[in-house]
Design an enzyme around this catalytic site. Sequence first.
Site, short mmCIF file in Angstrom:
data_model
loop_
_atom_site.label_atom_id
_atom_site.label_comp_id
_atom_site.label_asym_id
_atom_site.label_seq_id
_atom_site.Cartn_x
_atom_site.Cartn_y
_atom_site.Cartn_z
N SER A 161 0.71 -1.31 0.28
CA SER A 161 -0.03 -0.18 -0.23
C SER A 161 0.62 0.86 -0.32
O SER A 161 1.87 1.35 0.75
CB SER A 161 -1.28 0.30 0.98
OG SER A 161 -1.18 1.14 1.59
N TYR A 176 -0.78 -0.22 10.64
CA TYR A 176 -1.27 -0.55 9.55
C TYR A 176 -0.38 0.02 8.46
O TYR A 176 0.49 -1.02 7.78
CB TYR A 176 -2.89 -0.19 8.76
CG TYR A 176 -2.61 -0.42 7.12
CD1 TYR A 176 -3.37 -1.91 6.99
CD2 TYR A 176 -2.63 0.90 6.23
CE1 TYR A 176 -3.39 -2.20 5.60
CE2 TYR A 176 -3.11 0.31 4.76
CZ TYR A 176 -3.79 -1.20 4.09
OH TYR A 176 -3.73 -1.47 3.47
N LYS A 180 2.55 -2.64 5.85
CA LYS A 180 2.27 -2.27 5.08
C LYS A 180 4.31 -1.84 4.24
O LYS A 180 4.56 -2.91 3.11
CB LYS A 180 1.57 -1.75 3.87
CG LYS A 180 0.41 -2.25 4.31
CD LYS A 180 -0.28 -3.29 3.21
CE LYS A 180 -1.38 -4.12 3.40
NZ LYS A 180 -1.40 -5.09 2.62
#
Length: 269
Positions: A161, A176, A180
């Site tokens: 991402s 998160y 990533k």
Amino acid sequence: MATFTPTLASFSLVGKTAVITGGARGLGLAMSKALALSGANLAIVDLNKDEAAKQAKTISSIFQQKHPNQQVPKVTAHYADVSSKSDVDTSISEVLAEHAKITNLITCAGFCENRDAISFPSHRVKRMLGVNVEGTYYYATGIAKHMIDQQIAGNMVFIGSISGSIVNVPQRQALYNASKAAVRHLAASLAVEWASHGIRVNCLSPGYMLTKIAMQENPGLKAEWESKIPLKKMGAPEELMGTVAFLSSDASAYITGQEIRVDGGYTVC
Ligand SMILES: NC(=O)c1ccc[n+]([C@@H]2O[C@H](COP(=O)([O-])OP(=O)(O)OC[C@H]3O[C@@H](n4cnc5c(N)ncnc54)[C@H](O)[C@@H]3O)[C@@H](O)[C@H]2O)c1
């Protein structure tokens, strides 16, 4: 008469067999279609096996409609929670019982949770790292073992991402973002570790993509995000199809350890 649309043969995935995790829905589903429509046999691994099985049938019939006189790729559905090493190992054996070999892996299973870092419960911390990072690691290592044992010059694409390189605002998602970043660096590190076996590993990092889930989790942010994206719109899942097919194909034969961001230019501003 069908339109003649010449393209380089190296973009084709005919003769390849790909495993995709999280391929039953959202971005993974668009990528599943890209792989099978480029000619690859496909094994969709997902928590939701029923949806994976339904989509496997749909993808086969789309291929049949588009190419009525051609061999339809074999598309199968399998269950695994990618954070469980034993589930991953069982699903790889199941895939190999149906497909005989695996040449490509796409790790797309993953999720985001927007919460401030201090109140993030520890069981959710474990779950996020378990799915996004360990899941990628277990699948990559399990399939690399098969590729090395069978002397297959394989190919892997990890779905990262842009959050692995930049800090998104205003949503709070520190863990998160870190997960990533780990996926991106895992791709680079494994690309170097396995290069001598002919295995390539790259990271495809989507930007703000227009999926139901992304919009449910961040209602009201579409206009704000779009105002900051040079192409002035969020990405459609279908806009990842070309990049995943390219990175999975021999057309990208000299690309390894890299990240490609598909983000409408968001991260260059
Ligand atoms: N949607 C976005 O805007 C966006 C942007 C950048 C990156 N991504 C990444 O793309 C990937 C897919 O995102 P999405 O928005 O399509 O998600 P989604 O929730 O729509 O789909 C995820 C799929 O993965 C499966 N899955 C989830 N956890 C799993 C597990 N533990 N084991 C096996 N399967 C599991 C789900 O059943 C589902 O089919 C994720 O890794 C996400 O972080 C998404």
